[in-house]
Design an enzyme around this catalytic site. Structure first.
Site, short mmCIF file in Angstrom:
data_model
loop_
_atom_site.label_atom_id
_atom_site.label_comp_id
_atom_site.label_asym_id
_atom_site.label_seq_id
_atom_site.Cartn_x
_atom_site.Cartn_y
_atom_site.Cartn_z
N LYS A 96 0.82 -1.23 0.00
CA LYS A 96 0.00 0.00 0.00
C LYS A 96 0.84 1.26 0.00
O LYS A 96 0.65 2.15 -0.81
CB LYS A 96 -0.86 0.10 1.28
CG LYS A 96 -1.94 -0.90 1.44
CD LYS A 96 -2.83 -0.54 2.63
CE LYS A 96 -2.12 -0.45 3.97
NZ LYS A 96 -1.55 -1.67 4.50
N ARG A 143 -9.33 2.18 9.17
CA ARG A 143 -8.84 0.84 9.51
C ARG A 143 -9.96 -0.05 10.03
O ARG A 143 -9.75 -1.23 10.26
CB ARG A 143 -7.85 1.04 10.63
CG ARG A 143 -6.49 0.46 10.70
CD ARG A 143 -5.75 0.07 9.52
NE ARG A 143 -4.47 -0.49 9.90
CZ ARG A 143 -3.32 0.10 9.72
NH1 ARG A 143 -3.26 1.27 9.14
NH2 ARG A 143 -2.21 -0.48 10.10
N ARG A 168 11.18 -6.52 5.38
CA ARG A 168 10.98 -5.09 5.13
C ARG A 168 11.88 -4.22 6.01
O ARG A 168 12.06 -4.48 7.18
CB ARG A 168 9.52 -4.72 5.39
CG ARG A 168 9.24 -3.24 5.20
CD ARG A 168 7.77 -2.97 5.04
NE ARG A 168 7.06 -2.95 6.31
CZ ARG A 168 5.76 -2.66 6.41
NH1 ARG A 168 5.06 -2.40 5.33
NH2 ARG A 168 5.17 -2.66 7.58
N ARG A 200 11.09 -1.90 11.53
CA ARG A 200 10.03 -1.43 12.41
C ARG A 200 9.81 -2.42 13.55
O ARG A 200 9.87 -3.62 13.33
CB ARG A 200 8.73 -1.27 11.61
CG ARG A 200 8.65 0.02 10.85
CD ARG A 200 7.50 0.08 9.88
NE ARG A 200 6.20 -0.35 10.42
CZ ARG A 200 5.05 -0.22 9.76
NH1 ARG A 200 5.03 0.33 8.56
NH2 ARG A 200 3.93 -0.64 10.27
N ARG A 231 -0.90 -8.40 13.66
CA ARG A 231 -1.39 -7.36 12.73
C ARG A 231 -2.26 -7.97 11.63
O ARG A 231 -3.23 -7.36 11.20
CB ARG A 231 -0.20 -6.61 12.12
CG ARG A 231 0.47 -5.69 13.16
CD ARG A 231 1.81 -5.22 12.69
NE ARG A 231 1.76 -4.39 11.52
CZ ARG A 231 2.75 -4.30 10.64
NH1 ARG A 231 3.86 -5.02 10.79
NH2 ARG A 231 2.64 -3.50 9.61
#
Ligand code: AMP
Length: 210
Positions: A13, A88, A127, A158, A169
């Site tokens: 995204k 969300r 990532r 992160r 998540r």
């Protein structure tokens, strides 16, 4: 043009949203980026959000709605926007529809990027994010040097990109966020994009459908 980008964490995204917003010269806004910045700067908002963000839980609706309200009332939203990470859940989506109606605005498109869950877990564990420009990159394409290929900033992993938090998540996404595709489909503005393939291929698909 006013666009929302939907998709599971790691679906691409953020990467696509930045490219599309640059292409159409509209404001890119990521609630996750805003929250991470506030946490780093240890502001009052950041302190409230920290434990939620780092454990992969959603922060309260009030908190993000306040951020979004300030944004859409500001000048930078006038030319249009692309939202990444908001709304969300259904409470946020309905509130957002109301907020837009109050100022005579409507969404043009909701882009939903779908990627297989096994690919998502793999992407998230590889990532890395740039401290300076906030772009995501993957160590799978040789960025182990820890330097952002876009701006030369320092890359970091992160806190919510660890295996345990990733699983949580994805559960939150399934339960809270996935139902939004139905909500926007009913308004006839949903565009579904198959998100596997290279960054460029996915951008092409989105541009074709916009
Ligand atoms: P993201 O960068 O979009 O993956 O968001 C990172 C984290 O920020 C999420 O796991 C949540 O803790 C928080 N967050 C971002 N956007 C929202 C939102 N719209 N509502 C609630 N929490 C959010």
């Amino acid at each position: 043009m006013r666009i929302i980008m939907l998709g599971a964490p790691g679906a691409g995204k953020g990467t696509q949203a930045k490219k599309i917003s640059e292409k159409f010269n509209i404001q890119y806004i990521s609630t996750g980026d805003i929250l991470r910045r506030e946490i780093e700067q240890e502001t009052e908002l950041g302190l409230k959000a920290k434990s939620f963000v780092e454990s992969g839980k959603l922060v309260t609706d009030e908190l993000v709605i306040e951020i979004i309200k300030n944004f859409i009332q500001g000048d930078s939203a006038e030319k249009g926007f692309l939202m990444d990470g908001f709304p969300r859940n259904l409470v946020q989506a309905k509130k957002f529809t109301e907020m837009l109606e109050e100022i005579g605005m409507k969404l043009d498109h909701v882009i939903n990027i779908a990627v297989d869950s096994s690919e998502i877990t793999d992407r998230l564990s590889k990532r890395r994010t740039c401290r300076k420009c906030h772009r995501a990159t993957s160590i799978a394409i040789g960025n182990n040097g820890g330097i952002c290929p876009e701006c030369g900033g320092e890359l970091f992993k992160r806190k919510d990109d660890t295996e345990e938090v990733i699983m949580h998540r994805l559960e939150v996404y399934e339960k809270e966020t996935r139902p939004l595709t139905e909500y926007y489909n009913e308004s006839g503005i949903l565009i579904n994009i198959e998100g596997s393939g290279t960054e460029e291929e996915v951008t092409e698909k989105i541009l074709k459908d916009l």
